[in-house]
Design a protein around this motif. Structure first.
Motif, PDB file in Angstrom:
ATOM      1  N   ASP A 138       0.846  -1.194   0.000  1.00  0.00           N
ATOM      2  CA  ASP A 138       0.000   0.000   0.000  1.00  0.00           C
ATOM      3  C   ASP A 138       0.881   1.243   0.000  1.00  0.00           C
ATOM      4  N   VAL A 139       0.271   2.410  -0.256  1.00  0.00           N
ATOM      5  CA  VAL A 139       1.015   3.676  -0.245  1.00  0.00           C
ATOM      6  C   VAL A 139       0.314   4.652   0.699  1.00  0.00           C
ATOM      7  N   PRO A 140       1.088   5.544   1.326  1.00  0.00           N
ATOM      8  CA  PRO A 140       0.454   6.525   2.193  1.00  0.00           C
ATOM      9  C   PRO A 140      -0.392   7.518   1.393  1.00  0.00           C
ATOM     10  N   VAL A 141      -1.516   7.884   1.949  1.00  0.00           N
ATOM     11  CA  VAL A 141      -2.381   8.883   1.319  1.00  0.00           C
ATOM     12  C   VAL A 141      -2.762   9.939   2.353  1.00  0.00           C
ATOM     13  N   TYR A 142      -3.094  11.122   1.836  1.00  0.00           N
ATOM     14  CA  TYR A 142      -3.608  12.153   2.740  1.00  0.00           C
ATOM     15  C   TYR A 142      -5.008  12.546   2.307  1.00  0.00           C
ATOM     16  N   ALA A 163     -11.874  10.585  11.804  1.00  0.00           N
ATOM     17  CA  ALA A 163     -12.638   9.368  12.111  1.00  0.00           C
ATOM     18  C   ALA A 163     -12.381   8.289  11.057  1.00  0.00           C
ATOM     19  N   ALA A 164     -12.091   8.730   9.804  1.00  0.00           N
ATOM     20  CA  ALA A 164     -11.815   7.763   8.736  1.00  0.00           C
ATOM     21  C   ALA A 164     -10.382   7.230   8.813  1.00  0.00           C
ATOM     22  N   GLY A 165      -9.624   7.675   9.793  1.00  0.00           N
ATOM     23  CA  GLY A 165      -8.307   7.092  10.027  1.00  0.00           C
ATOM     24  C   GLY A 165      -7.140   7.840   9.404  1.00  0.00           C
ATOM     25  N   PHE A 166      -7.396   9.017   8.860  1.00  0.00           N
ATOM     26  CA  PHE A 166      -6.304   9.772   8.225  1.00  0.00           C
ATOM     27  C   PHE A 166      -5.483  10.524   9.267  1.00  0.00           C
ATOM     28  N   ASP A 167      -4.182  10.451   9.119  1.00  0.00           N
ATOM     29  CA  ASP A 167      -3.308  11.240   9.984  1.00  0.00           C
ATOM     30  C   ASP A 167      -2.607  12.357   9.206  1.00  0.00           C
ATOM     31  N   ALA A 341     -15.760   2.066 -12.790  1.00  0.00           N
ATOM     32  CA  ALA A 341     -14.739   1.014 -12.757  1.00  0.00           C
ATOM     33  C   ALA A 341     -15.080  -0.051 -11.726  1.00  0.00           C
ATOM     34  N   THR A 342     -14.430  -1.213 -11.895  1.00  0.00           N
ATOM     35  CA  THR A 342     -14.590  -2.296 -10.922  1.00  0.00           C
ATOM     36  C   THR A 342     -13.931  -1.953  -9.596  1.00  0.00           C
ATOM     37  N   LEU A 343     -12.896  -1.125  -9.648  1.00  0.00           N
ATOM     38  CA  LEU A 343     -12.158  -0.767  -8.429  1.00  0.00           C
ATOM     39  C   LEU A 343     -12.879   0.387  -7.725  1.00  0.00           C
ATOM     40  N   ARG A 344     -13.055   0.266  -6.423  1.00  0.00           N
ATOM     41  CA  ARG A 344     -13.726   1.341  -5.686  1.00  0.00           C
ATOM     42  C   ARG A 344     -12.763   2.512  -5.471  1.00  0.00           C
ATOM     43  N   PRO A 345     -13.301   3.716  -5.304  1.00  0.00           N
ATOM     44  CA  PRO A 345     -12.434   4.896  -5.135  1.00  0.00           C
ATOM     45  C   PRO A 345     -11.636   4.848  -3.835  1.00  0.00           C
ATOM     46  N   GLY A 346     -10.547   5.596  -3.824  1.00  0.00           N
ATOM     47  CA  GLY A 346      -9.704   5.671  -2.647  1.00  0.00           C
ATOM     48  C   GLY A 346     -10.459   6.133  -1.419  1.00  0.00           C
ATOM     49  N   TYR A 347     -11.395   7.049  -1.582  1.00  0.00           N
ATOM     50  CA  TYR A 347     -12.093   7.557  -0.394  1.00  0.00           C
ATOM     51  C   TYR A 347     -12.974   6.486   0.258  1.00  0.00           C
ATOM     52  N   LEU A 348     -13.231   5.374  -0.453  1.00  0.00           N
ATOM     53  CA  LEU A 348     -13.936   4.248   0.165  1.00  0.00           C
ATOM     54  C   LEU A 348     -12.982   3.121   0.568  1.00  0.00           C
ATOM     55  N   GLN A 351      -7.528   2.830   4.333  1.00  0.00           N
ATOM     56  CA  GLN A 351      -7.552   2.318   5.713  1.00  0.00           C
ATOM     57  C   GLN A 351      -6.351   2.892   6.444  1.00  0.00           C
ATOM     58  N   ALA A 352      -6.598   3.520   7.580  1.00  0.00           N
ATOM     59  CA  ALA A 352      -5.507   4.017   8.427  1.00  0.00           C
ATOM     60  C   ALA A 352      -4.494   4.844   7.633  1.00  0.00           C
ATOM     61  N   GLY A 353      -5.020   5.679   6.712  1.00  0.00           N
ATOM     62  CA  GLY A 353      -4.137   6.568   5.965  1.00  0.00           C
ATOM     63  C   GLY A 353      -3.312   5.884   4.898  1.00  0.00           C
TER      64      GLY A 353
END
Lengths: 378, 375
Positions: A138-142, A163-167, A341-348, A351-353
């Motif tokens: 996985d890669v870090p996201v903000y 609450a969605a786990g982003f730091d 697309a078959t792949l769900r968006p990043g905002y869904l 996990q944990a950033g």
């Protein structure tokens, strides 16, 4: 690299689609308010039956982009070997004279991404593995972004993102400079000291105003100050870097790696943020990322209002780049991410950033072209 | 500020033609090219015309103008040209450049045409410059063909009275050097010669060509390298005594700035139909003037509107040196307006500045319609 696919394959068709959506909630930045936006989706088909998907940054006038692809790019591609990506890039760049930039390079980006998708499918390898060996899962996201709106709305966004786990959270700031400084202090108070905060100004300021805001960002512990000035004002960025301690970030306005060169080499910017669907696709963005890496400037992928192909390609490039590379996770509901697309968006998926790297070949997603066409009719 | 005249319509007209003779440059061979004319109508019944550089895919340009620019203009005061420029530039994000700026150029020139007609003044006068009534022009170009063809073209230009002639050179360095020498021998010493390489060389090749140019007394070396290779231009300038010229690939002042500031270029050659119209071209030419760099308008395969807007800028700007007089016989230059092209008007290497209000020409819209790419 493994061996190239058989050279018997050739490009049979290049098709551009202009999906449009009305945003569920308008996105407000200091640049303007967006309530209806578009992208262009590019489908490349080969004789051996491979189908590649690409995306063009085309916020407005998408039919003009489609016309350019149909008229000026497709004739340079049909019948050509899809694995000759750099040759095709150079040929497409010559479709129009003048310095490289603007809509032409955005259109090239869409074709280029589709060609890399095809290459991955032909070799049964995910895109990131075509560029570099990576053991990452996985890669870090903000989380992006706290809108430049009222305090109550801003505070609830901070709460939602935490609450969605982003730091790591990005905050949009605009005019006036003193309002921006107040917003920075408030968000720091709401978020607490454990969250990494970024500020994005979307060219809002003159140099002296940017100095004022940048000082406030330093005082409230922000980790970057993004696009404070007009991106063509490179001397302004250099002056600002001399006056400020907060790191500067920029790059989403660039079309080519060469346009990133000056501010990277002069150590003016600390984060490089190309958008793969503007900056010439995988080929040219990877070149920009490598330039940044030579000078210790990590890749922080811009995604913004782009779609699922942009986001997913950026995840692959960040995975291949490794190190401090990260990707913007745009949190606004976006039909270009959720419906095509078959792949769900990043905002869904985040996990944990962190965002997982798709494991399938090429981009690792399948596009629902009927859904793409349906969005073009709204 | 008089805000009573407002913009009522913006119409983009695509034009495509087969060239009478294909134009050969090191960039490529053009046998079919396009352009776009922008018609801006105003509430005073005055219609302005501008031109957008759109060599290919002209309908993409028209779509952009009518979809992204027109809504920003309708109902607005026609005279607020600077405000419209800034507003149109925001139609798309990203650095300034590409098709958007070319599209803006067309609208901008049309707004200046309206402004001139409204005030009864030629654009050259509105620009408040040095008031030339004629402008010096040079012949463009001796094409990159056979020696015999090149010598015939050269003779024709000399016979027509041109004091400066542009020679196109190509990617073969030795052949280019031979052509440079041959043209000098054929022309004699009384005609000024310059070359245009259209990005043909790498740095080492450009240095060799530069030596040939210096030995044969050429006045400038145009676009030897790709326009983004600014370090290459710097290195070449350090090694080549012939003055360097460039600028047709620029869209905005920010792109022209580095090579002007450090005096790497001696001659700046913006094309008004690419570099944001009269508003932005004047900005970059003023910037060049402040640094002692000369202005030599690029016209190339553009049409009569681009050429005429350039004549007005040339008449007004103090650092104007000489303007390109393209003799290509293009249908975009002759046959679509009541003003003959510079190649027909020129006498003794000079072209008159139109003294009618605005651009000083009227477009024959049925002739424009006959050039529609779908026909």
């Amino acid at each position: 690299m493994t061996s190239d696919p058989p050279r018997t394959d050739h490009i049979e068709s290049v098709t551009a689609y202009p999906p449009i959506q009305t945003l569920p909630q308008p996105t407000r930045t200091s640049w303007g308010t967006y309530d209806s936006i578009s992208i262009v989706m590019v489908q490349v088909r080969t004789a051996q039956g491979h189908v590649g998907a690409g995306e063009v940054l085309a916020r407005f006038a998408p039919s003009a982009y489609c016309e350019l692809i149909d008229t000026a790019l497709a004739p340079r591609l049909i019948g050509q070997d899809p694995s000759e990506i750099f040759t095709l890039w150079a040929s497409m760049r010559r479709a129009l004279s003048g310095r490289a930039g603007g809509m032409l390079v955005e259109c090239i980006a869409g074709v280029d991404i589709a060609l890399w998708d095809i290459r991955g499918k032909a070799k049964s390898l995910p895109l990131h593995a075509l560029l570099a060996d990576s053991a990452l899962l996985d890669v870090p996201v903000y989380a992006a972004s706290i809108n430049w709106a009222g305090d109550d709305a801003a505070r609830s966004q901070v709460d939602d993102f935490k609450a969605a786990g982003f730091d790591r959270i990005k905050v949009k700031i605009g005019r006036s400079p003193s309002d921006a400084a107040k917003r920075a202090a408030l968000v720091r108070k709401w978020a607490g000291d454990d969250v990494t905060l970024y500020a994005d100004a979307n060219w809002a300021y003159a140099l002296d105003e940017a100095q004022y805001v940048g000082q406030a960002l330093k005082d409230t512990g922000f980790a970057w100050f993004e696009e404070p000035l007009d991106p063509d004002d490179e001397a302004g960025y250099e002056a600002l870097a001399q006056r400020l301690e907060v790191p500067l970030a920029a790059g989403e306005s660039n079309y080519t790696a060469a346009q990133a060169d000056r501010l990277v080499r002069s150590a003016t910017i600390s984060f490089l943020q190309p958008n793969i669907t503007r900056a010439g696709g995988v080929s040219e963005t990877w070149r920009a990322i490598q330039t940044g890496q030579q000078y210790g400037v990590p890749y922080a992928a811009h995604v913004g209002m782009s779609g699922i192909v942009c986001e997913t390609a950026a995840v692959h490039l960040a995975a291949a780049a490794g190190g401090e590379a990260q990707v913007e996770c745009a949190m606004t509901a976006n039909r270009f991410k959720s419906e095509i697309a078959t792949l769900r968006p990043g905002y869904l998926r985040a996990q944990a950033g962190k965002l997982d790297i798709p494991v399938g070949p090429g981009l690792g997603l399948e596009i629902d072209w009927d859904a793409v066409r349906a969005l073009g009719k709204t | 500020m008089d805000n009573s005249v407002t913009i009522t319509d913006v119409i983009a007209h695509p034009m495509t033609q087969r060239l009478p003779t294909p134009t050969l440059t090191s960039w490529g061979t053009y046998d079919r090219v396009s352009s776009v004319l922008v018609e801006v109508r105003s509430s005073a019944g005055i219609t302005g015309v501008g031109e957008t550089l759109a060599r290919f895919a002209p309908k993409a340009y028209c779509d952009l103008i009518e979809t992204a620019l027109k809504p920003r203009l309708i109902g607005q005061p026609a005279a607020s040209i600077g405000a419209h420029w800034n507003n149109m530039r925001r139609a798309l994000s990203g650095r300034a450049g590409g098709i958007l700026i070319e599209a803006i150029a067309g609208v901008d020139i049309a707004l200046w045409d309206i402004h001139g007609q409204r005030t009864g003044l030629p654009i050259a006068t509105l620009l408040g410059g040095v008031g030339r009534s004629t402008v010096d022009v040079y012949a463009a170009s001796v094409n990159w063909g056979s020696d015999a063809q090149a010598e015939a073209e050269l003779e024709r230009y000399i016979a027509a009275g041109f004091v400066q002639i542009k020679i196109k050179i190509g990617s073969d360095v030795a052949a280019s050097c031979a052509r440079i020498e041959l043209m000098r021998k054929s022309a004699g010493d009384s005609v000024a010669l310059c070359v245009d390489a259209n990005w043909a060389y790498d740095l080492e090749g450009a240095c060799k060509v530069g030596d040939a140019l210096t030995a044969n007394g050429y006045v400038w070396f145009e676009e030897p390298l790709p326009p983004e290779d600014e370090d290459g231009y710097r290195a070449l300038h350090a090694r080549c005594k012939t003055p360097l010229a460039a600028g047709e690939s620029n869209f905005v002042t920010a792109q022209a700035r580095p090579l002007i500031e450090e005096r790497t270029l001696s001659v700046l050659q913006p094309d008004v139909a690419r570099s944001g119209g009269i508003t932005e071209t004047r900005r970059m030419v003023d910037f060049a003037a402040a640094h002692g760099v000369a202005y030599a308008p690029h016209i190339g395969m553009c049409g009569i509107v681009c050429e005429t807007a350039s004549v007005h800028l040339a008449a007004a700007m103090p650092n104007f040196r000489i303007m390109e007089c393209e003799t290509d016989g293009s249908a975009f230059k002759s046959g679509i307006a009541d003003l003959p092209p510079g190649s027909v008007r020129q006498r003794n290497s000079k072209v008159d500045v139109p003294d009618r209000p605005g651009l000083g020409l009227s477009i024959d819209w049925s002739a424009v319609a006959a050039l529609h790419p779908d026909l």
